[in-house]
Scaffold this motif. Structure first.
Motif, PDB file in Angstrom:
ATOM      1  N   PHE A 128       0.910  -1.274  -0.138  1.00 61.62           N
ATOM      2  CA  PHE A 128       0.023  -0.195   0.022  1.00 61.62           C
ATOM      3  C   PHE A 128       0.885   1.074   0.074  1.00 61.62           C
ATOM      4  CE2 PHE A 128      -2.305   3.529   2.252  1.00 61.62           C
ATOM      5  CZ  PHE A 128      -3.322   3.558   1.281  1.00 61.62           C
ATOM      6  N   VAL A 129       0.848   2.005  -1.071  1.00 62.87           N
ATOM      7  CA  VAL A 129       1.564   3.188  -1.262  1.00 62.87           C
ATOM      8  C   VAL A 129       0.574   4.154  -1.065  1.00 62.87           C
ATOM      9  CG1 VAL A 129       3.423   1.947  -2.392  1.00 62.87           C
ATOM     10  CG2 VAL A 129       1.590   2.966  -3.779  1.00 62.87           C
ATOM     11  N   TYR A 130       1.134   5.506  -0.291  1.00 56.72           N
ATOM     12  CA  TYR A 130       0.128   6.576  -0.235  1.00 56.72           C
ATOM     13  C   TYR A 130       1.233   8.073  -0.414  1.00 56.72           C
ATOM     14  CZ  TYR A 130       3.057   6.261   4.148  1.00 56.72           C
ATOM     15  OH  TYR A 130       4.091   6.088   5.148  1.00 56.72           O
ATOM     16  N   GLU A 169       3.880  10.089  -9.295  1.00 57.05           N
ATOM     17  CA  GLU A 169       4.790  10.882  -8.206  1.00 57.05           C
ATOM     18  C   GLU A 169       6.350  10.310  -8.742  1.00 57.05           C
ATOM     19  OE1 GLU A 169       3.865  12.982  -5.694  1.00 57.05           O
ATOM     20  OE2 GLU A 169       2.441  12.987  -7.363  1.00 57.05           O
ATOM     21  N   PRO A 170       7.172  11.084  -8.131  1.00 65.24           N
ATOM     22  CA  PRO A 170       8.574  10.875  -8.477  1.00 65.24           C
ATOM     23  C   PRO A 170       9.181   9.483  -8.325  1.00 65.24           C
ATOM     24  CG  PRO A 170       8.519  12.557  -6.883  1.00 65.24           C
ATOM     25  CD  PRO A 170       7.130  12.050  -6.846  1.00 65.24           C
ATOM     26  N   HIS A 171       9.010   8.600  -7.168  1.00 66.08           N
ATOM     27  CA  HIS A 171       9.307   7.179  -6.959  1.00 66.08           C
ATOM     28  C   HIS A 171       8.811   6.276  -7.799  1.00 66.08           C
ATOM     29  CE1 HIS A 171      11.441   9.148  -3.684  1.00 66.08           C
ATOM     30  NE2 HIS A 171      12.576   8.941  -4.557  1.00 66.08           N
ATOM     31  N   HIS A 172       7.626   6.645  -8.227  1.00 71.43           N
ATOM     32  CA  HIS A 172       6.893   5.507  -8.917  1.00 71.43           C
ATOM     33  C   HIS A 172       7.578   4.911 -10.325  1.00 71.43           C
ATOM     34  CE1 HIS A 172       3.151   3.183 -10.011  1.00 71.43           C
ATOM     35  NE2 HIS A 172       3.521   3.422 -11.302  1.00 71.43           N
ATOM     36  N   ALA A 173       7.964   5.904 -11.120  1.00 65.66           N
ATOM     37  CA  ALA A 173       8.562   5.312 -12.402  1.00 65.66           C
ATOM     38  C   ALA A 173       9.929   4.611 -11.803  1.00 65.66           C
ATOM     39  CB  ALA A 173       8.911   6.680 -13.252  1.00 65.66           C
ATOM     40  N   ARG A 174      10.790   5.153 -10.990  1.00 66.68           N
ATOM     41  CA  ARG A 174      12.112   4.634 -10.651  1.00 66.68           C
ATOM     42  C   ARG A 174      12.068   3.388 -10.099  1.00 66.68           C
ATOM     43  NH1 ARG A 174      16.368   7.032  -6.464  1.00 66.68           N
ATOM     44  NH2 ARG A 174      17.947   5.570  -6.800  1.00 66.68           N
ATOM     45  N   TYR A 175      10.942   3.025  -9.177  1.00 63.66           N
ATOM     46  CA  TYR A 175      10.932   1.720  -8.406  1.00 63.66           C
ATOM     47  C   TYR A 175       9.860   0.948  -9.056  1.00 63.66           C
ATOM     48  CZ  TYR A 175      14.035   3.663  -5.113  1.00 63.66           C
ATOM     49  OH  TYR A 175      15.173   4.405  -4.481  1.00 63.66           O
ATOM     50  N   LEU A 176       8.880   1.019  -9.530  1.00 58.05           N
ATOM     51  CA  LEU A 176       7.685   0.362  -9.975  1.00 58.05           C
ATOM     52  C   LEU A 176       7.492   0.090 -11.184  1.00 58.05           C
ATOM     53  CD1 LEU A 176       5.220   1.695  -7.083  1.00 58.05           C
ATOM     54  CD2 LEU A 176       6.741  -0.394  -6.949  1.00 58.05           C
ATOM     55  N   GLY A 230      -4.528   5.989  -0.879  1.00 54.65           N
ATOM     56  CA  GLY A 230      -3.566   5.585  -1.834  1.00 54.65           C
ATOM     57  C   GLY A 230      -3.896   4.474  -2.824  1.00 54.65           C
ATOM     58  N   ASP A 231      -2.652   3.685  -3.091  1.00 56.53           N
ATOM     59  CA  ASP A 231      -2.789   2.788  -4.048  1.00 56.53           C
ATOM     60  C   ASP A 231      -2.205   1.534  -3.523  1.00 56.53           C
ATOM     61  OD1 ASP A 231      -3.657   4.246  -6.691  1.00 56.53           O
ATOM     62  OD2 ASP A 231      -2.026   5.445  -5.710  1.00 56.53           O
ATOM     63  N   LEU A 232      -3.010   0.247  -3.962  1.00 59.17           N
ATOM     64  CA  LEU A 232      -2.531  -0.911  -3.916  1.00 59.17           C
ATOM     65  C   LEU A 232      -1.809  -1.540  -4.942  1.00 59.17           C
ATOM     66  CD1 LEU A 232      -2.742  -3.436  -1.709  1.00 59.17           C
ATOM     67  CD2 LEU A 232      -4.849  -4.136  -3.070  1.00 59.17           C
ATOM     68  N   ILE A 233      -0.357  -1.801  -4.800  1.00 57.95           N
ATOM     69  CA  ILE A 233       0.396  -2.324  -5.758  1.00 57.95           C
ATOM     70  C   ILE A 233       0.760  -3.661  -5.677  1.00 57.95           C
ATOM     71  CG2 ILE A 233       2.761  -2.026  -6.752  1.00 57.95           C
ATOM     72  CD1 ILE A 233       0.948   0.479  -7.116  1.00 57.95           C
ATOM     73  N   ALA A 274      13.361  -5.146  -1.075  1.00 61.68           N
ATOM     74  CA  ALA A 274      14.589  -4.852  -0.475  1.00 61.68           C
ATOM     75  C   ALA A 274      14.930  -3.397  -0.777  1.00 61.68           C
ATOM     76  CB  ALA A 274      15.855  -5.562  -1.118  1.00 61.68           C
ATOM     77  N   GLU A 275      14.576  -3.093  -2.300  1.00 62.17           N
ATOM     78  CA  GLU A 275      14.633  -1.588  -2.664  1.00 62.17           C
ATOM     79  C   GLU A 275      13.877  -0.659  -1.808  1.00 62.17           C
ATOM     80  OE1 GLU A 275      14.680  -1.414  -6.916  1.00 62.17           O
ATOM     81  OE2 GLU A 275      16.664  -2.728  -6.988  1.00 62.17           O
ATOM     82  N   LEU A 276      12.628  -1.122  -1.591  1.00 67.19           N
ATOM     83  CA  LEU A 276      11.683  -0.158  -0.889  1.00 67.19           C
ATOM     84  C   LEU A 276      12.025  -0.296   0.428  1.00 67.19           C
ATOM     85  CD1 LEU A 276       8.156  -1.182  -2.407  1.00 67.19           C
ATOM     86  CD2 LEU A 276       9.768   0.640  -2.755  1.00 67.19           C
ATOM     87  N   ASP A 277      12.335  -1.054   1.009  1.00 66.40           N
ATOM     88  CA  ASP A 277      12.815  -1.021   2.503  1.00 66.40           C
ATOM     89  C   ASP A 277      14.053   0.074   2.578  1.00 66.40           C
ATOM     90  OD1 ASP A 277      11.170  -3.087   3.547  1.00 66.40           O
ATOM     91  OD2 ASP A 277      12.811  -4.538   3.843  1.00 66.40           O
ATOM     92  N   GLU A 278      15.190   0.088   1.592  1.00 69.62           N
ATOM     93  CA  GLU A 278      16.105   0.990   1.643  1.00 69.62           C
ATOM     94  C   GLU A 278      15.678   2.322   1.410  1.00 69.62           C
ATOM     95  OE1 GLU A 278      20.279   2.008  -0.989  1.00 69.62           O
ATOM     96  OE2 GLU A 278      19.458  -0.075  -0.873  1.00 69.62           O
ATOM     97  N   LEU A 279      14.665   2.567   0.380  1.00 75.65           N
ATOM     98  CA  LEU A 279      14.103   3.759   0.163  1.00 75.65           C
ATOM     99  C   LEU A 279      13.481   4.523   1.338  1.00 75.65           C
ATOM    100  CD1 LEU A 279      13.158   6.310  -1.714  1.00 75.65           C
ATOM    101  CD2 LEU A 279      10.939   4.827  -2.183  1.00 75.65           C
ATOM    102  N   GLU A 280      12.662   3.634   2.068  1.00 77.10           N
ATOM    103  CA  GLU A 280      12.079   4.032   3.281  1.00 77.10           C
ATOM    104  C   GLU A 280      12.771   4.020   4.651  1.00 77.10           C
ATOM    105  OE1 GLU A 280       9.510   5.526   2.447  1.00 77.10           O
ATOM    106  OE2 GLU A 280       8.361   4.658   0.924  1.00 77.10           O
ATOM    107  N   ASP A 281      14.023   3.727   4.571  1.00 78.05           N
ATOM    108  CA  ASP A 281      15.136   3.994   5.589  1.00 78.05           C
ATOM    109  C   ASP A 281      14.638   2.765   6.592  1.00 78.05           C
ATOM    110  OD1 ASP A 281      17.175   4.673   6.967  1.00 78.05           O
ATOM    111  OD2 ASP A 281      16.173   6.260   7.887  1.00 78.05           O
ATOM    112  N   TYR A 282      14.177   1.736   6.323  1.00 78.04           N
ATOM    113  CA  TYR A 282      13.551   0.448   7.197  1.00 78.04           C
ATOM    114  C   TYR A 282      14.610  -0.429   7.175  1.00 78.04           C
ATOM    115  CZ  TYR A 282      11.081  -3.165   8.843  1.00 78.04           C
ATOM    116  OH  TYR A 282      10.786  -4.326   9.506  1.00 78.04           O
TER     117      TYR A 282
END
Length: 139
Positions: free
Chosen positions: A9-11, A18-25, A61-64, A76-84
């Motif tokens: 779930f992205v919000y 949005e800026p990170h959609h194209a880069r990550y998804l 938001g959106d369910l991806i 792994a990339e989203l965890d890194e992006l979100e500093d998790y």
């Protein structure tokens, strides 16, 4: 935490347009659909949002749903992006499994990045809340 292959779930900056959609998804998803998370409110980061647990709130938001072949790397990339980092008290976000609602009202279990407790406490005290719960209409 076990990495069960749940949708995301992205919000904020990962939403379409949005800026990170194209880069990550882009090219790594099977489906994207509108959804909402109840039990949370949205705060401005600034420049990116934080969802904070709040019993009466709603975040839009959106369910991806990721392609199975892309899931592990994307997680792994989203965890890194979100500093998790699991178990690290310095993480800005926590990745948690929550029920979100599709537009038709059906519930789906999804990964959601919520503000980590220290961040959430600061936001509740001095943060700028996005009243509508929708990053795209924060205007």
């Amino acid at each position: 935490m076990t990495s069960v292959a749940l949708p995301f779930f992205v919000y904020g900056t990962l939403r379409p347009g949005e800026p990170h959609h194209a880069r990550y998804l882009r090219g790594r998803t099977h489906a994207t659909e509108p959804a909402r998370l109840t039990g949370a409110v949205l705060y401005d980061g600034p420049g990116y949002p934080y969802a904070v647990a709040e019993p009466t709130g709603v975040v839009h938001g959106d369910l991806i749903t990721a392609l199975p072949t892309a899931y592990g790397q994307l997680l792994a990339e989203l965890d890194e992006l979100e500093d998790y980092v699991p178990g690290d008290p310095r993480s800005r976000y926590e990745r948690v499994a929550r029920d979100v609602r599709r537009a038709d009202g059906t519930a789906v279990r999804a990964w959601v990045y919520l503000a980590a407790p220290p961040v959430a406490a600061r936001l509740r005290t001095a943060g700028v809340r996005i009243a509508a719960g929708d990053w795209l209409t924060r205007g």
